[in-house]
Design a protein around this motif. Sequence first.
Motif, PDB file in Angstrom:
ATOM      1  N   TYR A  48      -6.865 -33.300  39.031  1.00 46.94           N
ATOM      2  CA  TYR A  48      -6.348 -32.053  38.492  1.00 46.94           C
ATOM      3  C   TYR A  48      -4.885 -32.210  38.178  1.00 46.94           C
ATOM      4  N   LYS A  49      -4.486 -31.527  37.124  1.00 45.66           N
ATOM      5  CA  LYS A  49      -3.062 -31.515  36.770  1.00 45.66           C
ATOM      6  C   LYS A  49      -2.623 -30.053  36.739  1.00 45.66           C
ATOM      7  N   VAL A  50      -1.321 -29.861  36.903  1.00 45.27           N
ATOM      8  CA  VAL A  50      -0.793 -28.490  36.844  1.00 45.27           C
ATOM      9  C   VAL A  50       0.467 -28.496  35.977  1.00 45.27           C
ATOM     10  N   ALA A  51       0.553 -27.526  35.068  1.00 44.08           N
ATOM     11  CA  ALA A  51       1.750 -27.356  34.240  1.00 44.08           C
ATOM     12  C   ALA A  51       2.527 -26.187  34.820  1.00 44.08           C
ATOM     13  N   VAL A  52       3.843 -26.365  35.053  1.00 43.23           N
ATOM     14  CA  VAL A  52       4.655 -25.276  35.611  1.00 43.23           C
ATOM     15  C   VAL A  52       5.841 -24.994  34.694  1.00 43.23           C
ATOM     16  N   TYR A  53       6.214 -23.723  34.652  1.00 48.58           N
ATOM     17  CA  TYR A  53       7.343 -23.301  33.816  1.00 48.58           C
ATOM     18  C   TYR A  53       8.440 -22.724  34.702  1.00 48.58           C
ATOM     19  N   VAL A  54       9.648 -23.241  34.531  1.00 47.54           N
ATOM     20  CA  VAL A  54      10.819 -22.738  35.259  1.00 47.54           C
ATOM     21  C   VAL A  54      11.827 -22.236  34.228  1.00 47.54           C
ATOM     22  N   PRO A  55      12.136 -20.911  34.229  1.00 50.08           N
ATOM     23  CA  PRO A  55      13.080 -20.391  33.232  1.00 50.08           C
ATOM     24  C   PRO A  55      14.503 -20.871  33.501  1.00 50.08           C
ATOM     25  N   GLY A  56      15.274 -21.002  32.431  1.00 51.39           N
ATOM     26  CA  GLY A  56      16.659 -21.466  32.564  1.00 51.39           C
ATOM     27  C   GLY A  56      17.558 -20.386  33.136  1.00 51.39           C
ATOM     28  N   SER A  82      15.545 -24.039  30.228  1.00 47.56           N
ATOM     29  CA  SER A  82      14.209 -23.815  30.806  1.00 47.56           C
ATOM     30  C   SER A  82      13.461 -25.138  30.720  1.00 47.56           C
ATOM     31  N   PHE A  83      12.433 -25.328  31.568  1.00 45.41           N
ATOM     32  CA  PHE A  83      11.622 -26.541  31.404  1.00 45.41           C
ATOM     33  C   PHE A  83      10.175 -26.317  31.818  1.00 45.41           C
ATOM     34  N   VAL A  84       9.321 -27.137  31.241  1.00 52.54           N
ATOM     35  CA  VAL A  84       7.901 -27.200  31.632  1.00 52.54           C
ATOM     36  C   VAL A  84       7.665 -28.607  32.166  1.00 52.54           C
ATOM     37  N   ARG A  85       7.020 -28.695  33.333  1.00 49.82           N
ATOM     38  CA  ARG A  85       6.704 -30.007  33.916  1.00 49.82           C
ATOM     39  C   ARG A  85       5.219 -30.105  34.193  1.00 49.82           C
ATOM     40  N   LEU A  86       4.681 -31.305  34.034  1.00 52.37           N
ATOM     41  CA  LEU A  86       3.280 -31.562  34.374  1.00 52.37           C
ATOM     42  C   LEU A  86       3.239 -32.434  35.626  1.00 52.37           C
ATOM     43  N   TYR A  87       2.369 -32.050  36.572  1.00 51.68           N
ATOM     44  CA  TYR A  87       2.174 -32.822  37.799  1.00 51.68           C
ATOM     45  C   TYR A  87       0.696 -33.117  37.964  1.00 51.68           C
ATOM     46  N   GLN A  88       0.414 -34.203  38.717  1.00 46.02           N
ATOM     47  CA  GLN A  88      -0.976 -34.458  39.114  1.00 46.02           C
ATOM     48  C   GLN A  88      -1.116 -34.039  40.576  1.00 46.02           C
ATOM     49  N   TYR A  89      -2.110 -33.182  40.832  1.00 45.43           N
ATOM     50  CA  TYR A  89      -2.299 -32.686  42.195  1.00 45.43           C
ATOM     51  C   TYR A  89      -2.752 -33.837  43.103  1.00 45.43           C
ATOM     52  N   ALA A 114       5.275 -35.499  33.235  1.00 42.76           N
ATOM     53  CA  ALA A 114       6.027 -35.250  32.003  1.00 42.76           C
ATOM     54  C   ALA A 114       6.958 -34.080  32.216  1.00 42.76           C
ATOM     55  N   ASN A 115       8.014 -34.047  31.413  1.00 39.19           N
ATOM     56  CA  ASN A 115       9.007 -32.985  31.542  1.00 39.19           C
ATOM     57  C   ASN A 115       9.551 -32.665  30.158  1.00 39.19           C
ATOM     58  N   LYS A 116       9.648 -31.379  29.836  1.00 37.58           N
ATOM     59  CA  LYS A 116      10.226 -30.990  28.530  1.00 37.58           C
ATOM     60  C   LYS A 116      11.129 -29.801  28.763  1.00 37.58           C
ATOM     61  N   SER A 117      12.393 -29.923  28.356  1.00 38.15           N
ATOM     62  CA  SER A 117      13.304 -28.789  28.549  1.00 38.15           C
ATOM     63  C   SER A 117      13.709 -28.209  27.201  1.00 38.15           C
ATOM     64  N   PHE A 118      14.003 -26.912  27.192  1.00 37.07           N
ATOM     65  CA  PHE A 118      14.417 -26.238  25.957  1.00 37.07           C
ATOM     66  C   PHE A 118      15.297 -25.052  26.313  1.00 37.07           C
ATOM     67  N   PHE A 119      16.237 -24.775  25.418  1.00 38.99           N
ATOM     68  CA  PHE A 119      17.166 -23.671  25.674  1.00 38.99           C
ATOM     69  C   PHE A 119      16.609 -22.340  25.213  1.00 38.99           C
ATOM     70  N   LYS A 120      15.892 -22.350  24.089  1.00 44.51           N
ATOM     71  CA  LYS A 120      15.435 -21.063  23.545  1.00 44.51           C
ATOM     72  C   LYS A 120      14.107 -20.653  24.157  1.00 44.51           C
ATOM     73  N   ALA A 121      14.153 -19.997  25.306  1.00 45.50           N
ATOM     74  CA  ALA A 121      12.901 -19.537  25.927  1.00 45.50           C
ATOM     75  C   ALA A 121      13.161 -18.402  26.912  1.00 45.50           C
ATOM     76  N   VAL A 143      -0.559 -30.549  26.776  1.00 41.01           N
ATOM     77  CA  VAL A 143      -0.295 -29.103  26.837  1.00 41.01           C
ATOM     78  C   VAL A 143       0.550 -28.730  25.617  1.00 41.01           C
ATOM     79  N   LEU A 144       0.183 -27.621  24.988  1.00 40.51           N
ATOM     80  CA  LEU A 144       1.037 -27.056  23.939  1.00 40.51           C
ATOM     81  C   LEU A 144       1.812 -25.907  24.562  1.00 40.51           C
ATOM     82  N   VAL A 145       3.101 -25.835  24.283  1.00 36.12           N
ATOM     83  CA  VAL A 145       3.943 -24.786  24.854  1.00 36.12           C
ATOM     84  C   VAL A 145       4.567 -23.977  23.722  1.00 36.12           C
ATOM     85  N   ILE A 146       4.259 -22.678  23.695  1.00 38.39           N
ATOM     86  CA  ILE A 146       4.930 -21.786  22.741  1.00 38.39           C
ATOM     87  C   ILE A 146       6.072 -21.143  23.514  1.00 38.39           C
TER      88      ILE A 146
END
Length: 593
Positions: free
Chosen positions: A190-198, A204-211, A222-229, A243-246
């Motif tokens: 199992y994997k989990v995607a988590v979102y932490v607001p900036g 802000s960033f979204v990270r993927l982990y394997q449980y 994986a890790n992806k950070s973005f300012f506009k969120a 994962v697609l992140v809007i």
Amino acid sequence: MGFSFRDKMAPSTPLLTVRGSEGLYMVNGPPHFTESTLFPRESGKNCKVYTFSKDGTLFAWGNGEKINIINVTNKGLLHSFDLPKAICLEFSPKNTVLATWQPYTTSKDGTAGVPNLQLYDVKTGTCLKSFIQKKMQNWCPSWSEDETVCARNVNNEVHFFENDNFNTIANKLHLQKINDFVLSPGPQPYKVAVYVPGSKGAPSFVRLYQYPKFDGPHAALANKSFFKADKVTMLWNKKATAVLVIASTEVDKTGASYYGEQTLHYIAANGESAVVQLPKNGPIYDVVWNSSSTEFCAVYGFMPAKATIFNLKCDPVFDFGTGPRNAAFYSPHGHILVLAGFGNLRGQMEVWDVKNYKLISKPVASDSTYFAWCPDGEHILTATCAPRLRVNNGYKIWHYTGSVLHKHDMPSNAELWQVSWQPFLDGIFPAKAITYQAVPSDVPSEEPKAATAYRPPALRNKPITNSKLHEEEPPQNMKPQAGNDKPLSKTALKNQRKHEAKKAAKQEARNEKSPDWAPTPAPQSTPRSTLSQSTSGDPEVDKKIKNLKKKLKAIEQLKEQAAAGKQLEKNQLEKIQKEKALLQELEDLELGI
């Protein structure tokens, strides 16, 4: 004997559940559409909620007094719980647990309220655990498909339980402030995607982990950070490879859009990530994965919106051009895609064969507030429900070829609140070959009245000039052609079509007139800017010619800058590449005068 055996093997047609001011009842699916005797109608206006299990075998509903569970296959009542205030219900994936939620309340003297999220054992009816869950958003715990892992967000960290043992927290995922998480579908791992607001200038960033590998600086897949969120939507594909992140902001600082600003990001479980480049500015209305997990469709841009299919490299594969649309729905088997314009649009649907990129049908479902594919991949449900719209409530069942097979209108004093298909597990209904011929129907087709544009009195007796507010873009295949590295650009494709049409028209005119008639083409060497101002008598054509000359002049200036040694931007170089196509388009327009 053979017949009854085969009859048992064939899946039954999914039922429809209808909830409204006339009560709660079920309707047999296609082809009969009669009220089902499987579920006795629950009349009255007190039914607030219902749900099916993932496989469609269990049904639970609340009638304002109790929450009841029945077995759909043998009509047997399994349990009844005294929960008059429950407004949310959900079964766990393997039908082990029924989760119920009611609004959280505190007593008048300020003491803490009682737990409002209950987890019941479906087999025994006992309450396994109660939690306090204040927010309705994301109220339900998330299970993995085999139920070995269950997770919920508590005080900005994710708590994991194993094998439906809710008394022991097996693992915790703790980051500074987890706002949201999504468990991956499918089997282990199992994997989990988590979102932490900036906050405070940090992105802000979204990270993927394997449980359950959450610890250590390199634990994230994986890790992806973005300012506009300000908020994000995370969408796993079915195979849990990406994962697609809007990411959206509430306000567009440029003032260009009422919807705020959105960006689309792609994050793969192997660590790769990218920003999906959308060729048109404006809101992102919808993004959906195909069940194949190898491509996704995005609907985006100021109206008329574009829709494009992208592959896992985030390259466009097929562009559907522009149109009045704000939603996309893949069929359960992934071989048909419906692009639709609901809400403040007129309800036009485009049904596409995704393999061959061919348009199957273009039905219109006016005033629709709900759309759902039937699990059989053949039928579509559209509905107009209250409170979104309180007039003309009702639902329609369509075949994807555009025929309306069944239509139910609510009486004028009644409201429809909810209607949905009974779910079935994947693979129960086999995928069928696509048909383009509209299936026969007894329901008379209603062609929606074409709304005519307002014309001021002074123009009413004059001929209508066809002026379009927007230049519509046609669909085009973006896959590189064999023996051709790059696909034709939109303009080149449009010009190619126009050129061919003009050629054919000229040939016809030549045949009708004397055989030796031939127009003298403008010499190629003449710079376009020196061409005489031609007028066609059609203000639309004149406007296009003027715009083309303007673009060509800008290209001349760019070429001069490049010759003077100035480093040009990528989009400026692309403009220069379009010169030939623009010249051709201008020539076509002038020849057509």
